[in-house]
Design an enzyme around this catalytic site. Structure first.
Site, PDB file in Angstrom:
ATOM      1  N   ASP A  16       0.819  -1.206   0.000  1.00  0.00           N
ATOM      2  CA  ASP A  16       0.000   0.000   0.000  1.00  0.00           C
ATOM      3  C   ASP A  16       0.863   1.270   0.000  1.00  0.00           C
ATOM      4  O   ASP A  16       2.083   1.220   0.243  1.00  0.00           O
ATOM      5  CB  ASP A  16      -0.890  -0.034   1.268  1.00  0.00           C
ATOM      6  CG  ASP A  16      -2.233   0.649   1.082  1.00  0.00           C
ATOM      7  OD1 ASP A  16      -2.361   1.455   0.151  1.00  0.00           O
ATOM      8  OD2 ASP A  16      -3.142   0.385   1.888  1.00  0.00           O
TER       9      ASP A  16
ATOM     10  N   ASP B  26     -10.973   1.792  -3.086  1.00  0.00           N
ATOM     11  CA  ASP B  26     -11.547   1.503  -1.769  1.00  0.00           C
ATOM     12  C   ASP B  26     -13.063   1.605  -1.808  1.00  0.00           C
ATOM     13  O   ASP B  26     -13.731   1.305  -0.822  1.00  0.00           O
ATOM     14  CB  ASP B  26     -11.007   2.485  -0.722  1.00  0.00           C
ATOM     15  CG  ASP B  26      -9.676   2.019  -0.148  1.00  0.00           C
ATOM     16  OD1 ASP B  26      -9.271   0.883  -0.453  1.00  0.00           O
ATOM     17  OD2 ASP B  26      -9.047   2.790   0.598  1.00  0.00           O
TER      18      ASP B  26
HETATM   19  C1  DGJ Z   1      -5.934   1.738   1.890  1.00  0.00           C
HETATM   20  C2  DGJ Z   1      -6.313   0.524   1.092  1.00  0.00           C
HETATM   21  O1  DGJ Z   1      -6.842   0.895  -0.138  1.00  0.00           O
HETATM   22  C3  DGJ Z   1      -7.298  -0.308   1.886  1.00  0.00           C
HETATM   23  O2  DGJ Z   1      -7.712  -1.405   1.128  1.00  0.00           O
HETATM   24  C4  DGJ Z   1      -6.660  -0.735   3.162  1.00  0.00           C
HETATM   25  O3  DGJ Z   1      -5.584  -1.592   2.886  1.00  0.00           O
HETATM   26  C5  DGJ Z   1      -6.192   0.478   3.946  1.00  0.00           C
HETATM   27  N1  DGJ Z   1      -5.348   1.330   3.139  1.00  0.00           N
HETATM   28  C6  DGJ Z   1      -5.451   0.055   5.178  1.00  0.00           C
HETATM   29  O4  DGJ Z   1      -4.917   1.105   5.849  1.00  0.00           O
END
Ligand code: DGJ
Length: 683
Positions: free
Chosen positions: A443, A505
């Protein structure tokens, strides 16, 4: 002065340059395939008499247009030596044939003391022209470079509009169609990573149905521009965005730009996307050398967030395995002190309170159930409230005298520092060595600011690529998912180090439809992380039925992101069926071509496979306002064939391809939010 032609052909495309020994190659043609042996009837300047009040020396569009010597369009290079050597024009050009499909144009600017090498490969498998540029400072003083295009491409006068993608967190791939006019068009990203705001590529449509596409293989700042030219053509430049002072070449030093992937298709935008998919597929380095069926994921994020409880997670794993899930990905919240997003990034060892015996009990529980175990990391980040930051505050990107700007309570590590990469490699390698981890979700949850006393955006990207490559070399069986607050790092550069993108997300299935369709313009479906989320959706609060949520997720790399223990019996059964359906269909969804279309009345479709055997995925995103459902016209089918059209439920029928092309497939009534799947096979 005599000229020769440099020509590259692929099955569907042709590129032709006019080459003369004392200037950069002139762009003569880039478009749908010309027959072998066809060349321009005459050198370009013979065909265009000198216009009034114009230079006696005509400077047409070339592969490397320079500043100040008669080219009045946008240059491929902006550079100088302490204010001198700012004009650029090749004084010598030679060509080397590196392979049947690859040319290398070697340009020398003997006045500004530069050497430029442009590599052009027109891949016969994908129809994608890959271009990159290497600039060498052959002078005696430092060369300051503020712009160096990866590629300069010509567009024909019929090009009338450009489709690019903007967005934000939770809203990726918002398509923007701009009419091309005599004013310039420009998209720029300064956020330090690929960004949600500006996908580094676009598609251009022409009046005759031909479409062009280009994308920059780079995970950092970028610029693309399209400008009208005096001869009615347009010039499309793509390249890395450089901050002031970021690129200074010492005498003898070279820089090679990221690659541009460019293509053209007489079949329009679907043809462009299909070429991109073929090219991207060759760039992915799969463990074992070939893609394995994309495993059904369970991701813990929206079901658990930071609230990790070992027993609950084991129960979750049991419930996931019962549903047929094949990979369990433990998301954020597992490492030392990470109870919310205010702390601990950088301290990459298991939280001793949540996991007193480390992650092994959970990981082995998961693998004991026959699933793979995956782990979330965000290596490039550090929270000020972390052991790592307390030990090494100097490792965070900073500019002396300026405040540290946080986002999501975090700072960015300086990935250009070898000690930072060594620390991160050590911490992640320890986890990979000690635990049965088959998968990393990687990430990156903030934009870059105060990126070094000397701007180091570029070094940041290269440092990250290097760390990823190092880990991949040490652990070749581990797959990596590229995520950046959802889809903030989706690009053809990081594809070389990753195997999946987290698309957004936002798991609201209605929102996902357009996000996924935008993604598929550039990237193949097997890389598209697509999950079934909770109801109501966490990002929007909207409620959607399980069959719709799972139907929308089906064509991508399918996953589940909710606490499946909480599902009622009906939803659990429906989800299990959807997982079984995905396993039946993924082989076909994840190979061949993708076509996309709209039938009207909120009905959208996409087809995956080959011309004679394909899966048709039909989505309704809102209730109808029509008395009768629209017919789906499927222009890509073979008019000479009859197709067996098989709905998942109901009778198969045989329908002439020409009927399906011109009149279309009649649809049954659909609920306001619904997905239907048909298989079409030529009989
Ligand atoms: C952002 C990501 O897009 C989510 O899927 C998740 O992993 C969060 N970060 C976790 O902090």
């Amino acid at each position: 002065m005599s000229s020769t032609w440099a020509i590259l052909h692929s099955p569907a495309c042709t590129a032709i340059w006019e080459v003369r020994v004392h200037e950069a190659p002139l762009w003569r043609y880039w478009g749908p395939r010309l027959p072998d042996g066809v060349v321009p009837p005459a050198p370009l300047r013979h065909e265009r008499p000198e216009p009034s009040f114009s230079l006696h020396h005509d400077v047409p569009l070339s592969l490397f247009p320079g500043v100040g010597m008669g080219w009045f369009g946008a240059p491929a290079l902006a550079a100088h030596r302490a204010g001198l050597d700012w004009t650029h024009a090749a004084t010598r050009c030679s060509i080397e044939t590196l392979a049947q499909d690859t040319l290398r144009f070697e340009l020398i600017d003997a006045v500004a003391d530069l050497a430029i090498a442009i590599t052009a490969r027109l891949d016969p498998e994908s129809d994608v022209l890959t271009l990159s540029t290497t600039l060498t400072n052959t002078g005696k003083a430092v060369l300051d470079v503020s712009w160096l295009a990866s590629a300069c491409l010509p567009l024909p006068p019929e090009a009338h509009s450009v489709l690019s993608y903007t967005g934000r967190h939770n809203s990726e791939f918002v398509g923007v169609e701009d009419t091309l006019s005599r004013s310039g068009w420009r998209r720029e990203n300064r956020r330090g990573l690929t960004s949600h705001d500006s996908f580094p590529g676009a598609l251009v449509q022409c009046a005759d149905g031909t479409a062009y596409g280009a994308q920059l293989a780079w995970s950092g700042n970028h610029i693309q521009s399209i400008d009208w030219l005096d001869d009615g053509r347009r010039q499309w430049l793509l390249g890395e965005g450089l901050a002031p002072g970021e690129l200074r070449l010492n005498p003898g030093d070279s820089i090679t730009t990221p690659e541009v992937l460019a293509t053209v298709s007489a079949q329009g935008m679907d043809g462009v996307s299909q070429a991109f998919h073929r090219a991207i597929r060759t760039r992915i380095l799969w463990p074992g050398g070939a893609m394995s069926p994309r495993k059904v994921h369970l991701n813990t994020w929206e079901g658990f967030y930071f609230d990790h409880d070992l027993d609950a997670l084991k129960e979750l794993a049991d419930a996931a395995a019962d549903l047929g899930i094949e990979r369990f990905v433990l998301d954020d919240g597992w490492f030392a002190g990470r109870d919310d997003d205010t702390s601990s990034l950088g301290d990459w060892w298991p939280d001793p309170v949540k996991y007193p015996q480390g992650l092994a009990p959970l990981a082995h529980h998961v693998t004991g159930l026959g699933m793979e175990f995956g782990l979330w990391v965000e290596p490039e980040m550090v929270n000020p409230d972390s052991g790592l930051y307390r030990a090494h505050p100097e490792w965070a990107l900073h500019v002396d005298g300026r405040p540290l700007l946080t986002a999501r309570n975090q700072l960015v590590l300086d990935m250009s520092l070898p000690q930072v990469r060594t620390y991160l490699f050590g911490a992640i390698a320890l986890l990979l060595r000690e635990l049965p981890i088959a998968y990393l979700k990687w990430d990156h949850n903030r934009d870059l600011t105060h990126a070094g006393n000397r701007a180091s955006y570029r070094a940041q990207v290269l440092g990250t690529y290097e760390l990823m490559a190092w880990l991949r070399a040490a652990f070749p069986a581990v797959e990596i998912e590229s995520c950046a607050g959802g889809g903030g790092r989706i690009d053809a550069g990081i594809v070389a180090q990753s195997h999946r993108f987290w698309t957004s997300d936002c798991i609201d299935a209605v929102s996902r439809v357009s996000i996924q369709r935008g993604f598929l313009r550039f990237m193949p479906p097997e890389l598209m992380g697509s999950h079934v989320g909770a109801c109501p959706a966490h990002s929007t609060g909207r409620m959607q039925a399980m069959d719709f949520r799972s139907g929308v997720a089906l064509p991508g790399h399918f996953g589940v992101e909710l606490d499946v223990r909480q599902l009622d019996q009906a939803d659990r059964e429906e989800l299990a069926e959807a997982i079984a359906r995905y396993k039946r269909l993924r082989g076909q969804f994840h190979q061949g071509h993708v076509w996309q279309g709209e039938a009207g009345d909120h009905v959208l479709w996409q087809a995956h496979g080959g011309w004679h055997d394909l899966l048709l995925h039909v989505t309704r995103t809102a209730p109808t306002s029509w008395r009768h459902a629209p017919h789906l016209r499927l222009p890509m089918l073979d008019p000479a064939q009859t197709y067996r059209v098989e709905p998942e439920q109901g009778e198969a029928r045989e329908i002439a391809g020409s009927w399906l092309i011109r009149s279309g497939l009649p649809l049954p009534p659909m609920k306001g939010e619904a997905v239907l799947i048909y298989r079409l096979t030529a009989v």
